[in-house]
Structure formats: C-alpha cells, structure tokens
Design an enzyme around this catalytic site. Structure first.
Site, PDB file in Angstrom:
ATOM      1  CD  GLU A 187      -3.199   0.283   0.251  1.00 63.05           C
ATOM      2  OE1 GLU A 187      -2.731   1.088  -0.572  1.00 63.05           O
ATOM      3  OE2 GLU A 187      -4.407   0.148   0.438  1.00 63.05           O
ATOM      4  CG  ASP A 188      -0.892   4.607  -1.795  1.00 60.74           C
ATOM      5  OD1 ASP A 188      -1.587   3.684  -1.341  1.00 60.74           O
ATOM      6  OD2 ASP A 188      -1.379   5.589  -2.370  1.00 60.74           O
ATOM      7  CG  ASP A 206      -6.208   8.352   6.342  1.00 61.48           C
ATOM      8  OD1 ASP A 206      -6.906   8.408   7.366  1.00 61.48           O
ATOM      9  OD2 ASP A 206      -5.875   9.375   5.721  1.00 61.48           O
ATOM     10  CG  PHE A 223      -5.419  15.744   1.308  1.00 59.95           C
ATOM     11  CD1 PHE A 223      -6.537  14.970   1.594  1.00 59.95           C
ATOM     12  CD2 PHE A 223      -4.901  15.715   0.020  1.00 59.95           C
ATOM     13  CE1 PHE A 223      -7.121  14.172   0.602  1.00 59.95           C
ATOM     14  CE2 PHE A 223      -5.471  14.927  -0.975  1.00 59.95           C
ATOM     15  CZ  PHE A 223      -6.584  14.162  -0.670  1.00 59.95           C
ATOM     16  NE  ARG A 280      -4.066   8.111  -9.345  1.00 56.44           N
ATOM     17  CZ  ARG A 280      -4.707   7.664  -8.264  1.00 56.44           C
ATOM     18  NH1 ARG A 280      -4.022   7.308  -7.208  1.00 56.44           N
ATOM     19  NH2 ARG A 280      -6.023   7.564  -8.249  1.00 56.44           N
TER      20      ARG A 280
HETATM   21  C1  PRP Z   1      -6.004   5.271  -0.811  1.00 55.83           C
HETATM   22  C2  PRP Z   1      -4.748   4.463  -0.577  1.00 55.83           C
HETATM   23  C3  PRP Z   1      -5.231   3.288   0.213  1.00 55.83           C
HETATM   24  C4  PRP Z   1      -6.417   3.837   0.969  1.00 55.83           C
HETATM   25  C5  PRP Z   1      -6.051   4.072   2.404  1.00 55.83           C
HETATM   26  O1  PRP Z   1      -6.652   4.745  -1.933  1.00 55.83           O
HETATM   27  O2  PRP Z   1      -4.133   4.087  -1.784  1.00 55.83           O
HETATM   28  O3  PRP Z   1      -5.635   2.219  -0.629  1.00 55.83           O
HETATM   29  O4  PRP Z   1      -6.778   5.089   0.364  1.00 55.83           O
HETATM   30  O5  PRP Z   1      -7.094   4.667   3.108  1.00 55.83           O
HETATM   31  P1  PRP Z   1      -7.755   4.071   4.396  1.00 55.83           P
HETATM   32  O6  PRP Z   1      -6.676   3.520   5.286  1.00 55.83           O
HETATM   33  O7  PRP Z   1      -8.401   5.300   5.017  1.00 55.83           O
HETATM   34  O8  PRP Z   1      -8.756   3.037   3.993  1.00 55.83           O
HETATM   35  P2  PRP Z   1      -7.865   5.480  -2.659  1.00 55.83           P
HETATM   36  O9  PRP Z   1      -9.174   4.948  -2.132  1.00 55.83           O
HETATM   37  O10 PRP Z   1      -7.675   6.968  -2.572  1.00 55.83           O
HETATM   38  O11 PRP Z   1      -7.745   4.976  -4.161  1.00 55.83           O
HETATM   39  P3  PRP Z   1      -6.476   5.109  -5.155  1.00 55.83           P
HETATM   40  O12 PRP Z   1      -5.396   4.227  -4.611  1.00 55.83           O
HETATM   41  O13 PRP Z   1      -7.006   4.613  -6.466  1.00 55.83           O
HETATM   42  O14 PRP Z   1      -6.073   6.565  -5.183  1.00 55.83           O
END
Ligand code: PRP
Length: 189
Positions: free
Chosen positions: A108-109, A112, A161, A174
């Site tokens: 994961e990136d 949160d 953010f 991105r």
């Molecule tokens: C982001 C990120 C994680 C997730 C983390 O994805 O890449 O997958 O949010 O958030 P959390 O811990 O609050 O669940 P996003 O839903 O923005 O989609 P993306 O990766 O396509 O940008």
C-alpha cells in the site's frame, strides 16, 4: 535552487531520496524475512503502483533475498466524498492469480483510517495463503478507525492531505516524484 511547485501544491514533505531510502529499508526487512523463498506482492491500485514497482526491484537488489518475487495487483475503492472515506470498501478488480498456499505481501502507498487494508486482509486471508502480511510506505497511525496490523512501515506521514508518488487528489498529482502537502484552499471546506 528554488523549486517550482505545481499549482495546488504548498510544499514538499518527503523528498524522492527519503522515499527511496524508506523503500530500501522495507526491502531489506522483507528480503531477510522471506530469504530463499517465494513471495507474491499484491499492489493496491492505483495509489500503490509506484511503491509496488520500486519495492519489487529493491527486494531483487538485496543479496540472498527471496529467490522468486511475483507481482499481482488488486483494485478497490472506498465510498465517501472527495477526500474522506466512509469506511465502506468495494472490490473493483481482483488479482489475476490464485494466492492459495502462497506467501503474500499486500503493498500500500498509505494506511489512513485502515478500512482498506482491513478489508483486503480479511478478503485475501480467506483464500488460505501460506502467509499474509502488509507493507506500507506511509502510515498515519493517529488516524486509525479500525485496528489493522502493518508488518512493514516506511515512514510516518505528517497529518496533512498528501499527494504525489501515487497519491492523488481527484486523480491529479500521482506522478510527482515526492510526497507533498496540498494547499488547504484546494480542498472542499
Ligand atoms: C487510498 C490508498 C489506500 C487507501 C487508504 O486509496 O491508496 O488504498 O486510500 O485509506 P484508508 O486507510 O483510510 O482506507 P484510494 O481509495 O484513494 O484509491 P487510489 O489508490 O485509487 O487513489
């Protein structure tokens, strides 16, 4: 030298060198833990596309690491407004290979509130992998709404953010090579 930042970006919080160093640290730990074995990295699209690619190559660079690293991807989306997720996660695209009996590392990136990783760990864990762990470049532990283990953490993310290195705001930013703070006035009140 003054760096010109794209419109909407306030400042750089984590430089490309810091990102690369964090990925090398995770790679060293992963290579040690899976030494001599095989491993499937499951990158979570779209945000984790760059960290998955860079981590896979960094693991391959560690001598005596896993002999076999395979790549797969999964896509999920969380319901919510533009910058706050509701906690409801939906599978958009599954992995292309079965993971039963495999050692699996979710990549994961960012973690949160933790709902996305919690959902993925439950879903993939039901498929009888030999083991299941998670590696995340950026952690916001102070934002957690659900308790979820993260075995490999790159950096603790400032409480802002952030965009860049895979992270977006409305699909923008991105491809920035760094992690940056978005100008607050860009976000809805
Ligand atoms: C982001 C990120 C994680 C997730 C983390 O994805 O890449 O997958 O949010 O958030 P959390 O811990 O609050 O669940 P996003 O839903 O923005 O989609 P993306 O990766 O396509 O940008």
């Amino acid at each position: 030298m003054q760096q010109t930042l794209p419109t909407g970006i306030e400042r750089v919080l984590i430089t490309p060198d810091d990102i690369a160093a964090a990925i090398r640290r995770i790679a060293a730990e992963v290579a040690r833990d899976y030494a001599g074995g095989s491993l499937v990295l499951v990158g979570v699209l779209k945000g984790a596309v760059f960290v998955t690619a860079d981590l896979a190559r960094a693991i391959a660079d560690v001598p005596d690491g896993p002999v076999d690293v395979q790549l797969d991807f999964i896509a999920v989306s969380s319901y919510g407004n533009a910058h706050r997720s509701s906690g409801e996660v939906r599978l958009v695209q599954d992995t292309t290979h079965a993971i039963e009996g495999r050692h699996v590392l979710i990549v994961e990136d960012i973690v949160d509130n933790g709902h996305t990783l919690h959902y993925l760990r439950a879903m993939l864990g039901n498929r009888q992998p030999a083991s299941l762990r998670a590696a995340v470049l950026l952690d916001k532990p102070y934002r957690r709404a659900v308790d979820v283990p993260v075995e490999y953490v790159g950096l603790t993310c400032p409480d802002e953010f952030v965009v860049g290195y895979g992270l977006d705001y409305q699909e923008r930013y991105r491809t920035l090579p760094y992690i940056a703070k978005l100008r607050p006035e860009v976000l809805p009140a």
